[in-house]
Design an enzyme around this catalytic site. Structure first.
Site, PDB file in Angstrom:
ATOM      1  N   GLU B  40      37.881  25.501  28.013  1.00  0.00           N
ATOM      2  CA  GLU B  40      37.453  25.701  26.807  1.00  0.00           C
ATOM      3  C   GLU B  40      36.196  24.494  26.432  1.00  0.00           C
ATOM      4  OE1 GLU B  40      37.304  27.733  23.905  1.00  0.00           O
ATOM      5  OE2 GLU B  40      38.725  28.238  25.501  1.00  0.00           O
ATOM      6  N   SER B 126      28.595  21.247  47.287  1.00  0.00           N
ATOM      7  CA  SER B 126      28.563  22.845  46.959  1.00  0.00           C
ATOM      8  C   SER B 126      28.258  23.559  48.024  1.00  0.00           C
ATOM      9  CB  SER B 126      27.582  22.603  45.909  1.00  0.00           C
ATOM     10  OG  SER B 126      27.699  21.828  44.825  1.00  0.00           O
ATOM     11  N   HIS B 255      34.682  33.166  38.352  1.00  0.00           N
ATOM     12  CA  HIS B 255      34.372  32.484  39.575  1.00  0.00           C
ATOM     13  C   HIS B 255      34.542  31.050  39.012  1.00  0.00           C
ATOM     14  CE1 HIS B 255      32.611  30.483  42.977  1.00  0.00           C
ATOM     15  NE2 HIS B 255      31.615  30.478  42.083  1.00  0.00           N
ATOM     16  N   SER B 256      33.644  30.979  37.725  1.00  0.00           N
ATOM     17  CA  SER B 256      33.350  29.791  37.207  1.00  0.00           C
ATOM     18  C   SER B 256      32.676  29.837  35.738  1.00  0.00           C
ATOM     19  CB  SER B 256      32.025  28.991  37.965  1.00  0.00           C
ATOM     20  OG  SER B 256      30.860  29.691  37.511  1.00  0.00           O
TER      21      SER B 256
END
Ligand SMILES: Cc1ncc(C[n+]2csc(CCOP(=O)(O)OP(=O)(O)O)c2C)c(N)n1
Ligand SMILES: [Mg+2]
Lengths: 393, 364
Positions: B40, B126, B255-256
């Site tokens: 959020e 990453s 996913h993100s």
């Protein structure tokens, strides 16, 4: 402010949500939906402010020579180029990670439905596979447009690009080539991408004879240059400034057209300093040219290099002969960056014309940092300052 | 354990104490709460990016609990629960996501790229699958120390398609490395479903091809994950060999924060997993059946956990960012002369043009 935030969180938490009771079946929401913050608490404390974009996109005049145009942003102009390619070249295939549903940057939206899933498809998650597969498609005589999800993730394919794609024609005595291959990859900084979603790796590939490297500055350029890459009979790497995907909007011709490779474009003529850049940085340079004019009365010539390899030495050197000063700027680290190559060539060609040392304003020699990005990038103030120093040399 | 929290085969009941099971539950739900608040907060622009772990809590906690705290962890990015189980404080999760001065990674990486030397959790990177061959090397070195430690390496079923995954599997098998490969098979790699990722029998089936023991486990059953990891660890240590676990689970979240999964999967599909087969509700059913948990406990824990997360969140939000000085350190162990010159020129520039930079947000 923080207190207000808490209140909103807690107020949300108090509101009842289905399935939160211990005895209910669904899990759905531990700690829950509840956290929906009302927009009114979106007032930001100082520490939360995101940085404004470091550039202002400058659209070019609407092109008239290629027929009707349509308003497109940069990702849509890429889609348009790919659409033209699939329509006109029955051998063309487009593939990569998550390409089928439209790609994570939406560049291939709608193409699978329009042309079929044998022409626009997902591959397994493997960049060396994507490029190797693309080389094979091209060797067999078809057109391959391979997407690497981020330029930062092109390195697993380094071997396929550097040792295979780049050398195919040469090593076979021109019996075989993979000129039908184009590799597209989103490129450059976005404000919060940090180490692995920000890089500009063009210099690695510029050390590799046999591939072409192209980087557009705008939707109109992107479409024309991408179509040139696809048509070109050499393997090409096409880096797309991803910060421009949505931020850059222009009137783009709907029909296919090409913009010649290996030709730099003079965007603004000037007499005192030549500014060379490509991709997003071109827009920084345009702004810097205005600043230099207004604040210093210095006239800058702005050049978009567009093709990094093989690059247009003639346009750049002619300009430097005229202005006597050169500033080159890119986001990638300064050491071994492509500015070094340009600088060295210009020094050889224009030594006696130079009024000041050639200046490079680039990224520092560090990985691309997250929270320090505003200090890392070669922003307009750093470029402006470099011009000042060159003039006062 | 079935979806109602009943143990299907009593001989496979790990018979964990009430205290242990409560800890599992609290860690799984705390992770879930932290995810919701950080998700959020990204939506509101307070942090730049986030990745939730919704639906995969069982794989994190079940596997982490079966390890020794000294075992070295190589993660992908969706394993925050492993770090939480090891005791990484909420303050440090928040500090990393906010890139505040307290971030152990010095503000250099995107959110969710945690790391902790103290907790033997190697900092997340990453680029996918790069950690697999690295984990093999680490396990090889650890084997030579002879300290009864293992390495565990987490990765997604998508990352398993990378060339590095092949290298990691093959190296660890041939070089006899005490290593647990833990594959979270959550059905998707961003938008790509597993049937476009592989056509064989999942990831577990690759084990035999490498001469590697492997097992497929229900990832939403925290006890099954625990058992499998325990046994994998036992064998990895006793026999100096790698062990491949494929935990079947489902990525309930996007996913993100950069992704909208409604573009490639149905709400019904997501709801099915969320409502019918969630690792947290399974464990809650188990606890309820044992009378280890009540509605009151649930209510007060919810309140308490939310408060804990919010406090950490607020604290991190108020902190300064790390000093720009840290832009230049750790590139090399020492600051090279040329980099030092760049550092000096940055400070000179910032001094001269300070009105254009938000230096007040950063530590000196
Ligand atoms: C080398 C590389 N290629 C591509 C990416 C972009 N990317 C990030 S996550 C992801 C999907 C990974 O899926 P999976 O391994 O199944 O993990 P999950 O997200 O499902 O947990 C991709 C393609 C990357 N990070 N690294
Ligand atoms: Mg996955």
């Amino acid at each position: 402010m923080a207190a207000a935030v808490t209140r909103f969180f807690l107020r949300g938490a108090g509101s009842k949500v289905p399935n939160t009771g211990v005895s209910t079946r669904g899990h759905s929401s531990f700690g829950a939906t509840l956290l929906k913050l009302s927009p009114s608490c979106n007032v930001r404390t100082k520490t939360q402010r995101r940085h404004a974009a470091h550039f202002t996109f400058q659209p070019d005049p609407v092109p008239t020579q290629y027929g009707p145009t349509q308003k497109m942003n940069l990702f849509q102009s890429i889609t348009s180029a790919l659409d033209n390619t699939l329509a006109n070249d029955p051998t063309a295939v487009i593939f990569g990670e998550d390409v089928a549903f439209g790609g994570v940057f939406r560049c291939t939206v709608g193409l699978r439905d329009k042309y079929g899933k044998d022409r626009v498809f997902n591959t397994p998650l493997c960049e060396q596979g994507i490029v190797g597969f693309g080389i094979g498609v091209a060797v067999a005589g078809a057109t391959a447009v391979a997407e690497i999800q981020f330029a930062d993730y092109i390195f697993p394919a380094f071997d396929q690009i550097v040792n295979e794609a780049a050398k195919y024609r040469y090593r076979s005595g021109n019996l075989f080539d993979c000129g039908g291959l184009t590799i597209r990859a989103p490129w450059g900084c976005v404000g919060h991408g940090s180490l692995y979603h920000s890089q500009s790796p063009e210099a690695f590939f510029a050390h590799c004879p046999g591939v072409k490297i192209v980087i557009p500055r705008s939707p109109v350029q992107a479409k024309g240059l991408l179509l040139s890459c696809i048509a070109d009979k050499n393997p090409c790497i096409f880096f797309e400034p991803k910060i421009l995907y949505r931020a850059a909007v222009e009137q783009v011709p709907v029909e296919p057209y090409t913009i010649p490779l290996s030709q730099a474009e003079i965007l603004q003529e000037g007499s005192d300093v030549t500014l060379v850049a490509w991709g997003t940085q071109v827009h920084v340079m345009r702004e810097v040219a205005n600043m230099a004019q207004e604040k210093l009365g210095v006239s800058c010539e702005v050049i978009d290099l567009q093709t990094i390899l093989p690059w247009d030495t003639e346009t750049v050197c002619k300009s430097v002969v005229k202005t006597g000063r050169l500033l080159i700027s890119h986001e990638a680290p300064v050491t071994g960056g492509f500015a070094a190559e340009i600088s060295s060539t210009v020094q050889e060609e224009c030594f006696l014309n130079l009024e000041a040392p050639i200046s490079r304003v680039c990224g520092y020699d560090t990985p691309f940092p997250h929270i320090f990005e505003p200090f890392y990038i070669p922003d307009k103030w750093k470029c402006f300052d470099a011009i000042k120093r060159m003039i006062n040399y | 354990m079935d979806r109602q929290g009943n143990i299907i085969n009593p001989s496979e009941d790990p018979k964990l104490s009430k205290e242990t099971v409560l800890n599992f539950y609290q860690k799984m739900t705390l992770l879930n709460t932290m995810d919701r608040i950080l998700y959020e907060s990204q939506r509101q622009g307070r942090i730049s990016f986030y990745m939730t772990n919704y639906g995969e809590e069982g794989t994190h906690i079940g596997s982490a609990a079966a390890l020794d705290p000294s075992d070295l962890v190589f993660g992908q990015y969706r394993e925050a629960g492993v770090l939480m189980y090891r005791g990484f404080p909420l303050d440090l999760f928040m500090a990393q996501c906010y890139a505040s001065t307290d971030d152990l990674g010095k503000g250099r990486q995107m959110p969710v790229h945690y790391g902790s030397k103290d907790l033997n959790f190697v900092t997340i990177s990453s680029p996918l699958a790069t950690q697999l061959p690295q984990a093999a090397g680490a396990a090889y070195a650890i084997k030579r120390e002879n300290m009864n430690r293992v390495v565990i390496c987490y990765f997604g079923e998508g990352a398993a398609s990378e060339g590095d995954a092949h290298a990691g599997f093959n190296f660890s098998a041939t070089l006899e490395c005490p290593l647990i490969f833990f594959c979270r098979n959550n059905g998707y790699a961003i938008s790509t479903p597993t049937n476009e990722q592989y056509r064989g029998d999942g990831i577990a089936a690759r084990g035999p091809g490498y001469g590697m023991l492997s097992i497929r486990v229900d990832g939403n059953d925290v006890f099954a994950v625990y058992n499998a990891t325990k046994e994998a660890r036992r064998r990895a240590v006793a026999e100096n060999q790698p062990f491949l676990i494929e935990a079947m689970t489902y990525r309930i979240g996007h996913h993100s924060t950069s992704d909208d999964s409604s573009a490639y999967r149905s709400v019904d599909e997501v709801n099915y997993w969320d409502k019918q087969d969630h690792p947290i509700s399974r464990l809650r059913h188990y606890m309820l059946a044992h009378s280890w948990w009540s509605e009151d406990d649930e209510r007060s824990w919810r309140k308490q956990s939310r408060k804990m997360v919010m406090e950490a969140f607020e604290k991190a939000e108020k902190r300064l960012k790390p000093s720009p000085e840290l832009l230049f350190t750790d590139v090399y162990q020492e600051l090279s002369p040329s980099l030092n010159k760049q550092r000096e020129s940055m400070w000179r520039h910032l001094q001269q043009y300070k009105e254009h930079y938000q230096l007040d947000l950063y530590d000196k």
